[in-house]
Design a protein around this motif. Structure first.
Motif, short mmCIF file in Angstrom:
data_model
loop_
_atom_site.label_atom_id
_atom_site.label_comp_id
_atom_site.label_asym_id
_atom_site.label_seq_id
_atom_site.Cartn_x
_atom_site.Cartn_y
_atom_site.Cartn_z
N ILE A 132 -7.31 -0.41 7.85
CA ILE A 132 -8.49 -0.91 7.15
C ILE A 132 -9.34 0.22 6.57
O ILE A 132 -10.52 0.06 6.30
N GLY A 133 -8.72 1.38 6.38
CA GLY A 133 -9.42 2.49 5.73
C GLY A 133 -10.52 3.11 6.55
O GLY A 133 -11.43 3.74 6.02
N GLN A 134 -10.46 2.95 7.88
CA GLN A 134 -11.54 3.44 8.73
C GLN A 134 -11.23 4.76 9.44
O GLN A 134 -12.13 5.52 9.73
N PRO B 284 0.82 -1.21 0.00
CA PRO B 284 0.00 0.00 0.00
C PRO B 284 0.86 1.27 0.00
O PRO B 284 1.98 1.27 0.52
N CYS C 212 -3.60 3.61 3.15
CA CYS C 212 -3.40 2.24 3.62
C CYS C 212 -4.12 1.24 2.73
O CYS C 212 -3.90 0.04 2.85
N SER C 213 -5.03 1.74 1.89
CA SER C 213 -5.89 0.82 1.15
C SER C 213 -5.68 0.85 -0.37
O SER C 213 -6.46 0.24 -1.09
N ARG D 9 -7.41 6.98 1.10
CA ARG D 9 -6.76 6.31 2.22
C ARG D 9 -5.51 5.57 1.71
O ARG D 9 -5.62 4.59 0.99
#
Lengths: 768, 170
Positions: B42-44, B22, B60-61, B58
């Motif tokens: 986790i894109g949260q 990522p 990370c995703s 995001r």
């Protein structure tokens, strides 16, 4: 010394010592006496006897001191905390790590005020982790009360040295000089700047005797209490500079992850290590035996690779056989059942007994009420995941091993203890590097188990490693706020006066020690204010690690006591505000001579202020209500009035929270407001949605999707009022947090008639 | 290990990394740009928010290799030159950060909002910023700082009187 529960002991020790110190200081008007040897010794330590600016420690005898020696070259040291550069800029050491509570700004502000430097001329340096800086510990809302007097002395002492140097340079009596805005000014108007005075002559000034120091009057303050001073690191933060432990990168560093048993304290027996080692970017994978102590080094599987992603990815594919024979067997369901079966009993261990509660409950003239309260386990959920960078170097040619450590830790010096206790490395072989900022603490980062894991991994692979926990690791291996239950019973007499109070606490216990929430102090409000009191507890052994979470203990006791007082007021047909003030009674200290005990007059002050500012008693439309609560914690007095609206489908809107605070004078106005704003939001966040549960010793939540944090749309208006009474300043990281929950749940009752005795609210169908 | 080129803050950067890595970890571990933060993976949580062709995403995703040819902006590139943007300055003046860890992501989300809505309402702010968690609870000031940057006010420090004065005008 074992690390078992050490952070609780440390917090208690510091709190105790501070309480004694504050009490002692309060006995003298000046706050400083001539025979105050420890303080004098502290200042003297920074100056060679007879004056001079050379650091007292001449030769570095440890690795850490060698590092410090390097650190101080290039500027002159006026005392332990204050240095001056050749350009006249003032460098002030921040003593404790900043995790959002603002101490990197607030403590230097105190010294800067007394020194008389312009805030723009101040640079804040993070102090090395060393004994001469005192207790470098961030927690318990203790930094300001612990350091306030010392910081004033550091500033005033440096100011006197500038005055001495200017008196010599201008050839005038020092009594005719004053310091203002980085200038020493003579009564004639002639002046010299700090830059002009940053000469060797400044270095020859004697270090003043602390007993002779004079401090500014409040009316002269330019820095303390200013709302124009903002966080010292803001510019670095908004431009993405590396400031956090997780940002550390050192040469040849590898990245690590560590998988522990889901059932806490279980042991790794075997794993598909060979498969893992073949994955891209992976250098090594191995089992660590550990010592079975969750405060030190639990067994697990380490994966080391060339990026965090590589090791996280590999961890997803890890298959481990666990031995759970020694693991936690905790079950939330079982705890609920146990508490339910025992709620009508007395606890087996007494806490307090005054008067005769039984007689009060039996008196037919009295109205008696019993309620059972429940609150869940909570996780800290610091946004910066747990991490530690360790560089363990094997000594060559008979030399001793060395270790370098970087980690976000609320008590960095404890990393030395961990290295010594678990790895046998004495302090001389270890260097704990200061970290500028911590991405949230809330009491999570007192333990050193993640430090031990990083050390063990670095030692095994023979390279520096950065261990990063995934969010899931952080949620499943926290030191939780303990969940629990309290049954409270009370009697009000025919006049509606509270005459008896009984509390039975379900008290979680880890080995020999109760969790913070498993302890109920006999001085807990309102027990000292009621003629008949009985409090007992039922111990309940758990295996889930628990620790301090923002206002530990208080954050559950406030919910129970302040909700139940509201229940009693309603049952007695009385106004909550008036009922609460009556319980508080005449102005007096709960513990005479201890200024960190509750003073009922200060309590009444914040209660009245919050009520008045919130318009207590006003008529509201259906579905809207006001709720009041007060709590005293960490020597801080906070009252809140929540104004809420509840829709028919249980959508909760917190319209406004009015907060009145008495923590004495405010040092950093913006930072103090921020702590209150944050506490209110944090409190609502936990109250509405957060709950940690476990079965078979394994935590059932893992990330934001099942442990919701409040989002921006739910943010209420927060109206804050500081009373700034003439008392010693105390800390504000915690006291506002416990109060918001009962304020809101009492407001929900006012709006809907539904009494909330169990958290979180979403289990009753509420949403925000 | 394949190499590819990413355009980050206007500069082409070659990196050698697993194509599935990522963007978050390519930035942090490979390129040493650590302003973009890891929070949940986790894109949260929004701590890793960056701009891809001006849109908040995001990090990370999204695999870094999928962004070849796209324009990536990170917190390090938010200020085009040595000066802070009005948004960053408002963040400093209103003393928004507490621990500061989520603030890169908050700023990137806020910058994208101001790009599309130069004068956002509270509802616009709520909608645009709801995906960015702040564990310390700086939301009150995030709202104020976005409004302040939007109105191009000169530095207005955070205090109660300033807030009340505004209410009086309204």
């Amino acid at each position: 010394m074992s690390l078992q529960n050490e952070h609780q002991q440390v917090v208690e020790t510091v709190e105790q010592a501070l309480s004694q110190e504050v009490r002692r200081l309060s006995e003298t008007e000046s706050g400083l006496t001539a025979d105050n040897l420890s303080r004098r010794g502290f200042l003297k330590l920074s100056g060679v006897a007879g004056g001079g600016l050379v650091l007292a420690m001449a030769l570095p005898s440890t690795k850490s001191m060698a590092q410090e020696e390097q650190d101080i070259t290039g500027s002159m040291e006026l005392n332990t905390f204050i240095k001056v550069t050749s350009e006249g800029k003032i460098q002030i050491y921040a003593q404790a790590p900043d995790m959002g509570q603002g101490v990197r700004t607030a403590l230097p502000m105190i010294a800067a005020e007394e020194l008389g430097v312009k805030w723009e001329d101040v640079e804040v340096l993070q102090a090395p982790v060393a004994e001469r800086f005192g207790v470098q510990f961030a927690g318990g809302s203790l930094s300001v009360p612990r350091e306030y007097q010392k910081m004033r002395e550091m500033g005033a002492s440096a100011r006197e040295m500038f005055i001495g140097a200017a008196a010599a340079a201008m050839n005038v009596p020092r009594e005719e000089l004053k310091v203002e805005d980085s200038m020493v000014i003579h009564t004639s108007g002639q002046s010299m700047s700090f830059a002009e005075l940053a000469q060797p002559s400044l270095a020859n000034q004697p270090v003043p005797d602390p007993g002779t120091l004079k401090f500014k009057d409040k009316s002269e303050y330019k820095i303390i209490g200013s709302s124009q001073i903002t966080g010292i690191d803001n510019t670095f933060l908004v431009t993405g500079n590396p400031l956090f432990g997780i940002d550390i990168k050192i040469p040849d560093m590898l990245y690590a992850s560590y998988m522990k048993c889901p059932s806490i304290s279980g042991k790794a027996v075997s794993a598909n290590l060979e498969d893992i080692k073949r994955l891209p970017g992976i250098k090594d994978a191995f089992i660590i035996e550990g010592d079975g102590n969750f405060q030190q080094l639990l067994s697990g599987v380490a994966i080391v690779g060339n990026s965090t992603w590589a090791v996280f990815n590999a961890k997803q594919q890890l298959k481990v056989e666990w031995d759970t024979s020694s693991a936690s067997k905790d079950s939330w369901t079982a705890m609920v059942e146990f508490a339910d079966g025992n709620k009508d009993n007395d606890g087996s261990e007494p806490i307090a007994e005054v008067g005769d509660v039984a007689a009060a409950f039996a008196d037919p003239a009295n109205k008696v009420l019993t309620s059972h309260y429940e609150y869940p386990f909570l996780s800290h959920f610091c946004l910066e995941p747990i991490n530690c960078t360790a560089d363990y170097k094997k000594g060559e040619n008979g030399e001793a091993d060395t270790l370098d450590l970087w980690a976000p830790h609320q008590f960095p010096a404890r990393m030395y203890t961990a290295a010594e206790t678990v790895f046998g490395l004495p302090k001389e072989q270890v260097m704990v590097h200061p970290v500028t900022r911590i991405g949230g603490g809330f009491g999570r980062r007192f333990t050193s188990e993640f430090v031990c894991e990083a050390i063990a991994i670095s030692k095994h692979v023979g390279a520096p490693v950065k261990l990063t926990w995934s969010r899931e690791d952080c949620v499943r291996h926290d030191f939780y706020r303990s969940g629990g239950f309290q049954t409270v019973k009370a009697a009000v007499d025919a006049d509606g006066k509270l005459v008896a109070w009984q509390n039975h606490l379900f008290a979680t216990k880890l080995g020999e020690r109760y969790t913070w929430e498993g302890r109920l102090n006999e001085t807990e409000f309102p027990m000292l204010n009621v003629p008949n009191v009985k409090a007992t507890k039922t111990p309940y052994e758990i295996g889930t690690p628990c620790g301090a979470l923002r206002a530990p203990g208080s954050n559950v006791n406030a919910f129970v006591a302040e909700s139940f007082i509201n229940e009693l007021a309603v049952a007695a047909g009385r106004d909550h505000l008036e009922f609460l003030l009556e319980i508080m009674g005449e102005p007096r200290w709960f513990e005479e001579g201890n200024p960190r005990s509750l003073h009922t007059g200060r309590a009444a002050g914040v209660i009245k202020a919050a009520a008045e500012k919130a318009g207590w008693g006003r008529q509201l439309p259906a579905g809207q209500g006001l709720g009041l609560a007060f709590h005293f914690s960490h020597a801080g007095y906070v009252a809140q009035v929540a104004d809420v609206t509840v829709s028919s489908d249980k959508k909760l809107i917190v319209n406004k929270v009015t907060v009145a605070v008495d923590v004495g004078p405010i040092i950093n106005m913006s930072g103090a407001r921020a702590q209150v704003e944050g506490s209110v939001i944090d409190g609502i966040s936990a109250m509405v949605g957060q709950k940690i549960t476990m079965e078979d010793g394994a935590i059932e939540q893992s990330n934001f999707h099942d442990y919701p944090v409040m989002r921006i749309p739910a943010t209420p208006e927060i109206d804050i009022h500081f009373l700034e009474t003439d008392n010693p300043p105390t800390g504000l990281g915690e006291p506002a947090y416990p109060v918001v929950t009962p304020a809101v749940t009492n407001a929900i009752f006012a709006a809907t008639g539904q009494r909330i005795r169990k958290l979180p609210l979403r289990e009753h169908g509420y949403s925000i | 290990m394949p190499t590819y080129t990413l355009t980050i803050n206007g500069v082409d950067q070659e990196l050698e990394a697993d194509p599935a890595m990522p963007l978050l970890w390519a930035l942090r571990d490979v390129l040493g740009m650590v302003g973009t933060k890891f929070g949940c993976g986790i894109g949260q949580c929004g701590a890793c928010t960056v701009h891809v062709d001006g849109q908040p995403m995001r990090a990370c995703s999204i695999p870094a290799s999928a962004l070849v040819g796209r324009s990536i902006t990170t917190i390090e590139g938010l200020a085009a030159d040595a000066n802070l943007t009005a948004l960053q300055q408002a963040w400093v003046d209103l003393d928004v950060p507490q621990c500061g860890y989520c603030q890169s992501g908050q700023l990137m989300a806020a910058a994208a909002l101001l790009e599309s809505k130069p004068n956002p309402t509270d509802d616009d702010i709520d909608a645009a910023m709801a995906g960015n968690y702040c564990r310390c609870g700086t939301y009150v000031r995030i709202r104020q700082a976005i409004h302040q940057a939007a109105s191009n006010k000169t530095a207005m420090f955070y205090d109660a009187t300033a807030t009340n004065a505004e209410e009086d005008v309204a």
